[in-house]
Design a protein around this motif. Structure first.
Motif, PDB file in Angstrom:
ATOM      1  N   ASP A 152       8.922 -19.382 -13.849  1.00 38.48           N
ATOM      2  CA  ASP A 152       7.727 -20.058 -14.360  1.00 38.48           C
ATOM      3  C   ASP A 152       6.576 -19.821 -13.390  1.00 38.48           C
ATOM      4  O   ASP A 152       6.769 -19.820 -12.170  1.00 38.48           O
ATOM      5  CB  ASP A 152       7.956 -21.573 -14.460  1.00 38.48           C
ATOM      6  N   TYR A 153       5.386 -19.652 -13.930  1.00 39.03           N
ATOM      7  CA  TYR A 153       4.182 -19.489 -13.112  1.00 39.03           C
ATOM      8  C   TYR A 153       3.229 -20.637 -13.420  1.00 39.03           C
ATOM      9  O   TYR A 153       2.795 -20.804 -14.560  1.00 39.03           O
ATOM     10  CB  TYR A 153       3.477 -18.170 -13.442  1.00 39.03           C
ATOM     11  N   GLU A 154       2.925 -21.446 -12.422  1.00 36.30           N
ATOM     12  CA  GLU A 154       1.893 -22.465 -12.578  1.00 36.30           C
ATOM     13  C   GLU A 154       0.589 -21.897 -12.037  1.00 36.30           C
ATOM     14  O   GLU A 154       0.454 -21.630 -10.843  1.00 36.30           O
ATOM     15  CB  GLU A 154       2.244 -23.750 -11.828  1.00 36.30           C
ATOM     16  N   ILE A 155      -0.360 -21.684 -12.929  1.00 31.06           N
ATOM     17  CA  ILE A 155      -1.636 -21.077 -12.559  1.00 31.06           C
ATOM     18  C   ILE A 155      -2.746 -22.097 -12.796  1.00 31.06           C
ATOM     19  O   ILE A 155      -2.982 -22.523 -13.929  1.00 31.06           O
ATOM     20  CB  ILE A 155      -1.905 -19.810 -13.385  1.00 31.06           C
ATOM     21  N   LYS A 156      -3.402 -22.499 -11.717  1.00 31.90           N
ATOM     22  CA  LYS A 156      -4.519 -23.430 -11.818  1.00 31.90           C
ATOM     23  C   LYS A 156      -5.824 -22.663 -11.658  1.00 31.90           C
ATOM     24  O   LYS A 156      -5.941 -21.790 -10.803  1.00 31.90           O
ATOM     25  CB  LYS A 156      -4.419 -24.510 -10.746  1.00 31.90           C
ATOM     26  N   VAL A 157      -6.785 -23.030 -12.475  1.00 31.09           N
ATOM     27  CA  VAL A 157      -8.076 -22.343 -12.482  1.00 31.09           C
ATOM     28  C   VAL A 157      -9.181 -23.347 -12.167  1.00 31.09           C
ATOM     29  O   VAL A 157      -9.173 -24.477 -12.687  1.00 31.09           O
ATOM     30  CB  VAL A 157      -8.338 -21.684 -13.855  1.00 31.09           C
ATOM     31  N   ARG A 158     -10.106 -22.921 -11.348  1.00 30.98           N
ATOM     32  CA  ARG A 158     -11.288 -23.738 -11.052  1.00 30.98           C
ATOM     33  C   ARG A 158     -12.531 -22.935 -11.392  1.00 30.98           C
ATOM     34  O   ARG A 158     -12.862 -21.960 -10.721  1.00 30.98           O
ATOM     35  CB  ARG A 158     -11.309 -24.149  -9.585  1.00 30.98           C
ATOM     36  N   GLU A 159     -13.186 -23.326 -12.467  1.00 29.91           N
ATOM     37  CA  GLU A 159     -14.431 -22.677 -12.892  1.00 29.91           C
ATOM     38  C   GLU A 159     -15.602 -23.461 -12.299  1.00 29.91           C
ATOM     39  O   GLU A 159     -16.006 -24.498 -12.817  1.00 29.91           O
ATOM     40  CB  GLU A 159     -14.524 -22.650 -14.420  1.00 29.91           C
ATOM     41  N   TYR A 160     -16.161 -22.930 -11.225  1.00 27.31           N
ATOM     42  CA  TYR A 160     -17.216 -23.651 -10.522  1.00 27.31           C
ATOM     43  C   TYR A 160     -18.460 -23.829 -11.390  1.00 27.31           C
ATOM     44  O   TYR A 160     -19.246 -24.754 -11.180  1.00 27.31           O
ATOM     45  CB  TYR A 160     -17.588 -22.907  -9.240  1.00 27.31           C
ATOM     46  N   THR A 161     -18.644 -22.965 -12.362  1.00 29.05           N
ATOM     47  CA  THR A 161     -19.813 -23.052 -13.233  1.00 29.05           C
ATOM     48  C   THR A 161     -19.767 -24.289 -14.118  1.00 29.05           C
ATOM     49  O   THR A 161     -20.804 -24.779 -14.559  1.00 29.05           O
ATOM     50  CB  THR A 161     -19.906 -21.784 -14.111  1.00 29.05           C
ATOM     51  N   LYS A 162     -18.556 -24.795 -14.396  1.00 29.24           N
ATOM     52  CA  LYS A 162     -18.419 -25.966 -15.253  1.00 29.24           C
ATOM     53  C   LYS A 162     -18.491 -27.255 -14.435  1.00 29.24           C
ATOM     54  O   LYS A 162     -18.103 -27.290 -13.267  1.00 29.24           O
ATOM     55  CB  LYS A 162     -17.095 -25.907 -16.023  1.00 29.24           C
ATOM     56  N   GLU A 163     -18.925 -28.304 -15.099  1.00 30.60           N
ATOM     57  CA  GLU A 163     -18.992 -29.609 -14.432  1.00 30.60           C
ATOM     58  C   GLU A 163     -17.610 -30.043 -13.956  1.00 30.60           C
ATOM     59  O   GLU A 163     -17.463 -30.600 -12.872  1.00 30.60           O
ATOM     60  CB  GLU A 163     -19.579 -30.641 -15.387  1.00 30.60           C
ATOM     61  N   ALA A 164     -16.584 -29.803 -14.785  1.00 37.80           N
ATOM     62  CA  ALA A 164     -15.230 -30.209 -14.435  1.00 37.80           C
ATOM     63  C   ALA A 164     -14.685 -29.428 -13.250  1.00 37.80           C
ATOM     64  O   ALA A 164     -13.740 -29.864 -12.600  1.00 37.80           O
ATOM     65  CB  ALA A 164     -14.307 -30.037 -15.631  1.00 37.80           C
ATOM     66  N   GLY A 165     -15.257 -28.262 -12.950  1.00 37.03           N
ATOM     67  CA  GLY A 165     -14.774 -27.447 -11.853  1.00 37.03           C
ATOM     68  C   GLY A 165     -15.501 -27.663 -10.548  1.00 37.03           C
ATOM     69  O   GLY A 165     -15.161 -27.046  -9.530  1.00 37.03           O
ATOM     70  N   LYS A 166     -16.483 -28.524 -10.533  1.00 37.69           N
ATOM     71  CA  LYS A 166     -17.254 -28.730  -9.302  1.00 37.69           C
ATOM     72  C   LYS A 166     -16.466 -29.465  -8.243  1.00 37.69           C
ATOM     73  O   LYS A 166     -16.655 -29.241  -7.048  1.00 37.69           O
ATOM     74  CB  LYS A 166     -18.545 -29.492  -9.633  1.00 37.69           C
ATOM     75  N   ASP A 167     -15.558 -30.360  -8.676  1.00 40.29           N
ATOM     76  CA  ASP A 167     -14.824 -31.191  -7.730  1.00 40.29           C
ATOM     77  C   ASP A 167     -13.373 -30.789  -7.554  1.00 40.29           C
ATOM     78  O   ASP A 167     -12.743 -31.153  -6.563  1.00 40.29           O
ATOM     79  CB  ASP A 167     -14.880 -32.660  -8.173  1.00 40.29           C
ATOM     80  N   ASP A 168     -12.828 -30.048  -8.534  1.00 40.80           N
ATOM     81  CA  ASP A 168     -11.393 -29.749  -8.460  1.00 40.80           C
ATOM     82  C   ASP A 168     -11.061 -28.642  -9.456  1.00 40.80           C
ATOM     83  O   ASP A 168     -11.926 -28.189 -10.213  1.00 40.80           O
ATOM     84  CB  ASP A 168     -10.585 -31.004  -8.804  1.00 40.80           C
ATOM     85  N   PHE A 169      -9.802 -28.218  -9.455  1.00 42.06           N
ATOM     86  CA  PHE A 169      -9.324 -27.291 -10.480  1.00 42.06           C
ATOM     87  C   PHE A 169      -9.391 -27.988 -11.829  1.00 42.06           C
ATOM     88  O   PHE A 169      -9.082 -29.174 -11.944  1.00 42.06           O
ATOM     89  CB  PHE A 169      -7.900 -26.839 -10.160  1.00 42.06           C
ATOM     90  N   ASN A 170      -9.789 -27.263 -12.860  1.00 47.73           N
ATOM     91  CA  ASN A 170     -10.082 -27.917 -14.135  1.00 47.73           C
ATOM     92  C   ASN A 170      -9.209 -27.489 -15.299  1.00 47.73           C
ATOM     93  O   ASN A 170      -9.283 -28.107 -16.362  1.00 47.73           O
ATOM     94  CB  ASN A 170     -11.552 -27.707 -14.517  1.00 47.73           C
TER      95      ASN A 170
END
Length: 242
Positions: A152-170
């Motif tokens: 299994d691969y757990e892949i977390k993404v943080r899109e800094y451009t989005k509001e949800a990505g400013k503080d953490d992985f979203n």
């Protein structure tokens, strides 16, 4: 982990989903082909688990007027949008609800369930699948990103451009072990599991590199691989018979 937070993310997410209504995706066309024979039999009750804006129901409900579709999603504004998009479909309803609680809220209520482009975007699939199996009598159609080996691969993404990505992985883009997934649903009572590889037959251009939008690359074999950001998307569709 939240995929969107705030008005800007909300509108971006809504518009991304509305595109599935305006232009039927290639993978949705394959689902339609696979599920059609079962929707055409009798008057089945059909669950669209984590339905988003109800784009699957939008395409299927008019073709199968004797089937009754119920879309469930935990996000109220997505359900509001789904109701608007499907306002002309008398055989469709949309409810705010938690697919993890389907065992309690809708035990064995549906003949057919669809859970589409959802499992890889949650923390893991076990509780979601327990709920969907508990709510379904006969057939489940789902898809996800799968690997043929025992990893299994757990892949977390943080899109800094989005509001949800400013503080953490979203958002997650998980890739699951197909053998382990199949064993798990068999333990839940699956009698037969049929898998289908999805190979996209069209080119998708890459747009804004700061978002995770889908595009394709050509492999040495001449086949296309779907990508999102830097993440490969090895799609498989599963028909689970209970």
């Amino acid at each position: 982990m939240t995929y969107f937070k705030g008005e800007a993310d909300k509108e971006y997410n809504l518009e991304s989903m509305r595109a599935y209504v305006r232009h039927k995706q290639e993978i949705d066309k394959l689902l339609e082909k696979l599920v059609a024979p079962y929707l055409a039999k009798g008057s089945p009750k059909v669950l669209d688990a984590a339905c988003g804006v109800g784009h699957l129901v939008y395409h299927l409900a008019p073709q199968f007027p004797r089937a009754h579709f119920t879309g469930i999603d935990e996000t109220p504004y997505l359900i509001e949008e789904a109701k608007k998009i499907n306002a002309s479909a008398p055989n469709a309803q949309f409810l705010v609800g938690d697919i993890y609680r389907l065992k309690k809220t809708h035990p064995k209520k549906f003949d057919i369930a669809m859970c589409w482009k959802t499992l890889s975007w949650i923390s893991h699939y076990e509780e979601a699948m327990r709920g969907i199996v508990a709510a379904t009598k006969s057939h489940i159609f789902t898809n996800s990103l799968f690997y043929d080996g025992d990893i299994d691969y757990e892949i977390k993404v943080r899109e800094y451009t989005k509001e949800a990505g400013k503080d953490d992985f979203n958002v997650y883009f998980n890739i699951y072990s197909l053998p382990r997934f199949k064993r798990f649903v068999q333990e839940l009572g699956a009698k037969k599991i049929t898998e289908y590889d999805f190979e996209i037959g069209i080119d998708l251009p890459r747009s804004n590199i700061n978002y995770m939008g889908t595009y394709t690359i050509k492999l040495e074999s001449g086949k296309r691989m779907q990508m999102s950001g830097a993440v490969p998307m090895p799609w498989k569709i599963l028909h689970i018979e209970l």
